[in-house]
Design a protein around this motif. Structure first.
Motif, PDB file in Angstrom:
ATOM      1  N   LYS A  71       0.783  -1.241   0.080  1.00  0.00           N
ATOM      2  CA  LYS A  71      -0.052   0.109  -0.046  1.00  0.00           C
ATOM      3  C   LYS A  71       0.938   1.320  -0.184  1.00  0.00           C
ATOM      4  CE  LYS A  71      -3.698  -2.532   2.034  1.00  0.00           C
ATOM      5  NZ  LYS A  71      -4.561  -2.666   2.648  1.00  0.00           N
ATOM      6  N   ARG A  72       0.712   2.149  -1.051  1.00  0.00           N
ATOM      7  CA  ARG A  72       1.485   3.189  -1.131  1.00  0.00           C
ATOM      8  C   ARG A  72       0.886   4.335  -1.220  1.00  0.00           C
ATOM      9  NH1 ARG A  72       6.834   2.599  -3.414  1.00  0.00           N
ATOM     10  NH2 ARG A  72       7.349   0.546  -3.965  1.00  0.00           N
ATOM     11  N   VAL A  73       1.452   5.497  -0.718  1.00  0.00           N
ATOM     12  CA  VAL A  73       0.875   6.956  -0.931  1.00  0.00           C
ATOM     13  C   VAL A  73       2.052   7.833  -1.706  1.00  0.00           C
ATOM     14  CG1 VAL A  73      -0.546   6.871   1.071  1.00  0.00           C
ATOM     15  CG2 VAL A  73       1.537   7.308   1.574  1.00  0.00           C
ATOM     16  N   GLY A  74       1.526   8.873  -2.199  1.00  0.00           N
ATOM     17  CA  GLY A  74       2.435   9.703  -2.759  1.00  0.00           C
ATOM     18  C   GLY A  74       2.122  11.222  -2.469  1.00  0.00           C
ATOM     19  N   PHE A  75       3.531  12.046  -2.530  1.00  0.00           N
ATOM     20  CA  PHE A  75       3.268  13.276  -1.932  1.00  0.00           C
ATOM     21  C   PHE A  75       4.308  14.171  -2.740  1.00  0.00           C
ATOM     22  CE2 PHE A  75       2.403  10.904   1.898  1.00  0.00           C
ATOM     23  CZ  PHE A  75       0.987  11.533   2.322  1.00  0.00           C
ATOM     24  N   SER A  76       4.050  15.292  -3.202  1.00  0.00           N
ATOM     25  CA  SER A  76       5.031  16.329  -3.451  1.00  0.00           C
ATOM     26  C   SER A  76       5.282  17.348  -2.616  1.00  0.00           C
ATOM     27  CB  SER A  76       4.578  17.088  -4.640  1.00  0.00           C
ATOM     28  OG  SER A  76       4.488  15.920  -6.000  1.00  0.00           O
ATOM     29  N   ALA A  77       6.500  17.903  -2.174  1.00  0.00           N
ATOM     30  CA  ALA A  77       6.380  18.525  -1.034  1.00  0.00           C
ATOM     31  C   ALA A  77       7.855  19.986  -1.446  1.00  0.00           C
ATOM     32  CB  ALA A  77       6.735  18.243   0.199  1.00  0.00           C
ATOM     33  N   ALA A  78       7.691  20.857  -0.732  1.00  0.00           N
ATOM     34  CA  ALA A  78       8.803  22.060  -1.256  1.00  0.00           C
ATOM     35  C   ALA A  78       8.671  22.905  -0.346  1.00  0.00           C
ATOM     36  CB  ALA A  78       8.527  22.441  -2.459  1.00  0.00           C
ATOM     37  N   THR A  79       9.841  23.495  -0.250  1.00  0.00           N
ATOM     38  CA  THR A  79      10.102  24.687   0.610  1.00  0.00           C
ATOM     39  C   THR A  79      11.158  25.471   0.098  1.00  0.00           C
ATOM     40  OG1 THR A  79      10.468  25.389   3.108  1.00  0.00           O
ATOM     41  CG2 THR A  79      11.866  23.557   2.494  1.00  0.00           C
ATOM     42  N   GLU A  80      11.585  26.767   0.426  1.00  0.00           N
ATOM     43  CA  GLU A  80      12.404  27.646   0.186  1.00  0.00           C
ATOM     44  C   GLU A  80      13.181  27.968   1.460  1.00  0.00           C
ATOM     45  OE1 GLU A  80      12.491  30.076  -3.483  1.00  0.00           O
ATOM     46  OE2 GLU A  80      12.569  31.808  -1.861  1.00  0.00           O
ATOM     47  N   VAL A  81      14.592  28.237   1.597  1.00  0.00           N
ATOM     48  CA  VAL A  81      15.182  28.696   2.812  1.00  0.00           C
ATOM     49  C   VAL A  81      16.198  29.430   2.469  1.00  0.00           C
ATOM     50  CG1 VAL A  81      14.616  26.603   4.053  1.00  0.00           C
ATOM     51  CG2 VAL A  81      16.792  26.509   2.979  1.00  0.00           C
ATOM     52  N   SER A  82      17.107  30.074   3.280  1.00  0.00           N
ATOM     53  CA  SER A  82      18.084  30.973   3.230  1.00  0.00           C
ATOM     54  C   SER A  82      19.170  30.160   3.574  1.00  0.00           C
ATOM     55  CB  SER A  82      17.977  32.474   3.876  1.00  0.00           C
ATOM     56  OG  SER A  82      19.197  32.962   3.995  1.00  0.00           O
ATOM     57  N   ARG A  83      20.067  29.863   2.642  1.00  0.00           N
ATOM     58  CA  ARG A  83      21.501  29.075   3.219  1.00  0.00           C
ATOM     59  C   ARG A  83      22.032  29.899   4.132  1.00  0.00           C
ATOM     60  NH1 ARG A  83      26.220  29.570   0.290  1.00  0.00           N
ATOM     61  NH2 ARG A  83      26.351  31.477  -0.845  1.00  0.00           N
ATOM     62  N   LYS A  84      22.118  31.279   4.318  1.00  0.00           N
ATOM     63  CA  LYS A  84      22.783  31.993   5.361  1.00  0.00           C
ATOM     64  C   LYS A  84      22.195  31.713   6.746  1.00  0.00           C
ATOM     65  CE  LYS A  84      23.820  35.754   2.298  1.00  0.00           C
ATOM     66  NZ  LYS A  84      23.623  37.267   1.815  1.00  0.00           N
ATOM     67  N   ASP A  85      20.674  31.300   6.853  1.00  0.00           N
ATOM     68  CA  ASP A  85      20.145  31.081   7.982  1.00  0.00           C
ATOM     69  C   ASP A  85      20.781  29.933   8.653  1.00  0.00           C
ATOM     70  OD1 ASP A  85      18.362  33.233   7.752  1.00  0.00           O
ATOM     71  OD2 ASP A  85      16.715  32.040   7.283  1.00  0.00           O
ATOM     72  N   PHE A  86      21.524  28.827   7.843  1.00  0.00           N
ATOM     73  CA  PHE A  86      22.145  27.687   8.259  1.00  0.00           C
ATOM     74  C   PHE A  86      23.700  27.617   8.288  1.00  0.00           C
ATOM     75  CE2 PHE A  86      17.890  26.687   6.695  1.00  0.00           C
ATOM     76  CZ  PHE A  86      17.486  26.047   7.717  1.00  0.00           C
ATOM     77  N   GLY A  87      24.134  29.065   8.281  1.00  0.00           N
ATOM     78  CA  GLY A  87      25.570  29.184   8.521  1.00  0.00           C
ATOM     79  C   GLY A  87      26.529  28.909   7.190  1.00  0.00           C
ATOM     80  N   LEU A  88      25.610  28.954   6.031  1.00  0.00           N
ATOM     81  CA  LEU A  88      26.282  28.770   4.725  1.00  0.00           C
ATOM     82  C   LEU A  88      26.512  29.825   3.976  1.00  0.00           C
ATOM     83  CD1 LEU A  88      23.781  25.710   3.806  1.00  0.00           C
ATOM     84  CD2 LEU A  88      26.212  25.431   4.735  1.00  0.00           C
ATOM     85  N   THR A  89      27.726  30.611   4.201  1.00  0.00           N
ATOM     86  CA  THR A  89      28.044  31.886   3.845  1.00  0.00           C
ATOM     87  C   THR A  89      29.125  31.807   2.652  1.00  0.00           C
ATOM     88  OG1 THR A  89      29.452  32.021   5.478  1.00  0.00           O
ATOM     89  CG2 THR A  89      27.177  32.704   5.854  1.00  0.00           C
ATOM     90  N   TRP A  90      29.796  30.573   2.199  1.00  0.00           N
ATOM     91  CA  TRP A  90      30.961  30.748   1.267  1.00  0.00           C
ATOM     92  C   TRP A  90      30.285  31.427   0.155  1.00  0.00           C
ATOM     93  CZ3 TRP A  90      31.503  29.298  -3.898  1.00  0.00           C
ATOM     94  CH2 TRP A  90      33.023  29.434  -4.196  1.00  0.00           C
ATOM     95  N   ASN A  91      31.094  32.006  -0.665  1.00  0.00           N
ATOM     96  CA  ASN A  91      30.564  32.681  -1.905  1.00  0.00           C
ATOM     97  C   ASN A  91      31.883  33.249  -2.488  1.00  0.00           C
ATOM     98  OD1 ASN A  91      28.603  33.088  -3.894  1.00  0.00           O
ATOM     99  ND2 ASN A  91      27.389  33.843  -2.436  1.00  0.00           N
ATOM    100  N   ALA A  92      31.718  33.620  -3.711  1.00  0.00           N
ATOM    101  CA  ALA A  92      32.840  34.181  -4.705  1.00  0.00           C
ATOM    102  C   ALA A  92      32.410  35.307  -5.386  1.00  0.00           C
ATOM    103  CB  ALA A  92      33.218  33.236  -5.479  1.00  0.00           C
ATOM    104  N   ALA A  93      32.676  36.505  -5.333  1.00  0.00           N
ATOM    105  CA  ALA A  93      32.168  37.479  -6.010  1.00  0.00           C
ATOM    106  C   ALA A  93      32.603  37.489  -7.667  1.00  0.00           C
ATOM    107  CB  ALA A  93      33.070  39.036  -5.567  1.00  0.00           C
ATOM    108  N   LEU A  94      31.556  37.945  -8.299  1.00  0.00           N
ATOM    109  CA  LEU A  94      31.598  37.903 -10.027  1.00  0.00           C
ATOM    110  C   LEU A  94      32.198  39.155 -10.389  1.00  0.00           C
ATOM    111  CD1 LEU A  94      28.461  35.992 -10.518  1.00  0.00           C
ATOM    112  CD2 LEU A  94      30.642  35.217 -10.480  1.00  0.00           C
TER     113      LEU A  94
END
Length: 176
Positions: free
Chosen positions: A131-154
């Protein structure tokens, strides 16, 4: 078949968990995870339902080995020291085919509240009697909120990696 109360285990071979992020300000890069597990408990009172998911961050696949290794490094997810991402629900709002699952999302050892917009895609019994069930789920987050700040200037202005990350899931789960 309707969404029956019970516990369902996420079937990794029929589920996709991925993300999208803006790259160089002009395109989007997509990736997915290949190692994850989780359970969905549908309660008699739908508002009391629960979701728990664990993702192994080292299982990232963006179709570019160098990028995947960079994402696993301490510049981003530090997969060696912080190997898991988790989502643990704290409540469900709404009912029917579209609802919201609120919870605590942990990425890179940092926990923040997150809300998943969920669409119930239906239930079926597969050819093997599961017996199976199916879902689609999504969210959007700021990576900075999770301490993910690495980047490179263009040279042209802006940065290489966008701040907003869209996390999307196509879930197939089997009744336990």
């Amino acid at each position: 078949m309707t969404l029956a109360p019970g516990t369902y285990t996420i079937d990794p071979s029929h589920t996709e968990i991925g993300f999208t992020v803006r790259h160089a300000g002009i395109s989007k890069v997509r990736g997915q995870f290949t190692d994850f597990a989780g359970d969905i408990t549908v309660a008699e009172s739908f508002a009391d339902s629960a979701v728990n998911v664990t993702i192994q961050s080292a299982s990232v696949d963006t179709r570019d080995e160098n990028r995947d290794n960079h994402l696993r490094s301490a510049d981003f997810w530090d997969s060696e020291n912080k190997p898991t991402w988790t989502f643990a629900s704290t409540g469900v709002e709404g009912s029917g085919e579209e609802f919201t699952v609120n919870g605590d999302l942990t990425i890179n050892g940092v926990t923040k509240p997150a809300s998943l917009a969920v669409e119930y895609n239906g239930a079926a019994t597969d050819p093997f009697g599961n017996k199976r069930v199916g879902f689609s789920a999504a969210t959007e987050v700021s990576r900075k909120d999770f301490g993910l700040t690495w980047n490179a200037a263009l040279e042209t202005g802006g940065v290489l990696v966008g701040d907003k990350i869209r996390i999307a899931m196509e879930i197939s789960a089997i009744a336990a």
